[in-house]
Design a protein around this motif. Structure first.
Motif, short mmCIF file in Angstrom:
data_model
loop_
_atom_site.label_atom_id
_atom_site.label_comp_id
_atom_site.label_asym_id
_atom_site.label_seq_id
_atom_site.Cartn_x
_atom_site.Cartn_y
_atom_site.Cartn_z
N GLU A 1 0.83 -1.20 0.00
CA GLU A 1 0.00 0.00 0.00
C GLU A 1 0.87 1.26 0.00
OE1 GLU A 1 -3.49 2.11 2.68
OE2 GLU A 1 -2.99 0.02 3.04
N LEU A 2 1.90 1.28 0.82
CA LEU A 2 2.80 2.44 0.86
C LEU A 2 3.51 2.64 -0.47
CD1 LEU A 2 4.35 1.98 4.42
CD2 LEU A 2 2.69 3.72 3.70
N ILE A 3 3.94 1.56 -1.11
CA ILE A 3 4.59 1.66 -2.42
C ILE A 3 3.62 2.21 -3.45
CG2 ILE A 3 5.55 0.30 -4.33
CD1 ILE A 3 6.86 -1.48 -2.14
N ASN A 4 2.37 1.72 -3.43
CA ASN A 4 1.37 2.21 -4.37
C ASN A 4 1.11 3.70 -4.17
OD1 ASN A 4 1.01 -0.27 -5.61
ND2 ASN A 4 -0.67 -0.86 -4.28
N ILE A 5 1.02 4.14 -2.93
CA ILE A 5 0.81 5.56 -2.64
C ILE A 5 1.99 6.37 -3.17
CG2 ILE A 5 0.72 7.28 -0.79
CD1 ILE A 5 -0.90 5.13 0.82
N TYR A 6 3.20 5.90 -2.92
CA TYR A 6 4.40 6.59 -3.38
C TYR A 6 4.42 6.68 -4.90
CZ TYR A 6 9.28 7.50 -4.46
OH TYR A 6 10.42 8.02 -4.99
N GLU A 7 4.15 5.57 -5.58
CA GLU A 7 4.16 5.56 -7.04
C GLU A 7 3.08 6.48 -7.61
OE1 GLU A 7 3.85 1.40 -7.95
OE2 GLU A 7 6.02 1.15 -7.98
N THR A 8 1.90 6.49 -7.01
CA THR A 8 0.83 7.36 -7.46
C THR A 8 1.21 8.82 -7.29
OG1 THR A 8 -0.83 5.69 -6.92
CG2 THR A 8 -1.61 7.96 -7.16
N SER A 9 1.79 9.16 -6.15
CA SER A 9 2.22 10.53 -5.89
C SER A 9 3.30 10.95 -6.88
CB SER A 9 2.76 10.67 -4.47
OG SER A 9 1.76 10.41 -3.53
N GLU A 10 4.24 10.06 -7.12
CA GLU A 10 5.32 10.35 -8.05
C GLU A 10 4.77 10.56 -9.45
OE1 GLU A 10 8.31 7.29 -9.48
OE2 GLU A 10 9.48 8.40 -7.99
N TYR A 11 3.84 9.72 -9.86
CA TYR A 11 3.22 9.82 -11.18
C TYR A 11 2.47 11.14 -11.31
CZ TYR A 11 0.35 8.69 -15.25
OH TYR A 11 -0.25 8.72 -16.47
N THR A 12 1.74 11.52 -10.28
CA THR A 12 0.98 12.76 -10.29
C THR A 12 1.90 13.96 -10.37
OG1 THR A 12 -0.77 11.75 -8.95
CG2 THR A 12 -0.71 14.14 -9.01
N LEU A 13 2.98 13.96 -9.61
CA LEU A 13 3.93 15.07 -9.65
C LEU A 13 4.63 15.16 -11.00
CD1 LEU A 13 5.55 14.79 -6.11
CD2 LEU A 13 4.00 16.58 -6.92
N PHE A 14 4.94 14.00 -11.59
CA PHE A 14 5.63 13.97 -12.86
C PHE A 14 4.77 14.58 -13.96
CE2 PHE A 14 6.66 11.71 -16.86
CZ PHE A 14 7.98 12.10 -17.00
N HIS A 15 3.47 14.31 -13.92
CA HIS A 15 2.57 14.79 -14.98
C HIS A 15 1.90 16.11 -14.64
CE1 HIS A 15 2.97 11.37 -17.62
NE2 HIS A 15 2.89 10.57 -16.56
N ALA A 16 2.21 16.68 -13.50
CA ALA A 16 1.58 17.95 -13.10
C ALA A 16 1.99 19.09 -14.02
CB ALA A 16 1.95 18.28 -11.66
N GLY A 17 3.16 18.99 -14.61
CA GLY A 17 3.64 20.06 -15.49
C GLY A 17 3.11 19.98 -16.90
N ASP A 18 2.44 18.90 -17.25
CA ASP A 18 1.93 18.74 -18.63
C ASP A 18 0.77 19.67 -18.91
OD1 ASP A 18 3.80 16.85 -19.05
OD2 ASP A 18 2.46 15.11 -18.91
#
Length: 47
Positions: free
Chosen positions: A30-47
């Motif tokens: 669960e913690l890994i999934n949260i981390y990956e989701t947050s990372e994905y969201t931050l990565f695409h926030a600039g698009d």
């Protein structure tokens, strides 16, 4: 299977996050999934 050694403080922090009879495997996944989701969201926030 590989083994991981954790410091007592880390185990205490994980125990504080566990819900009901949740296993450490479930919690870590669960913690890994949260981390990956947050990372994905931050990565695409600039698009």
């Amino acid at each position: 299977m590989p083994s991981v050694e954790l410091e007592e403080e880390t185990v205490e922090r994980l125990d504080a996050l566990r819900v009901d009879d949740e296993s450490y495997d479930e919690l870590i996944n669960e913690l890994i999934n949260i981390y990956e989701t947050s990372e994905y969201t931050l990565f695409h926030a600039g698009d």
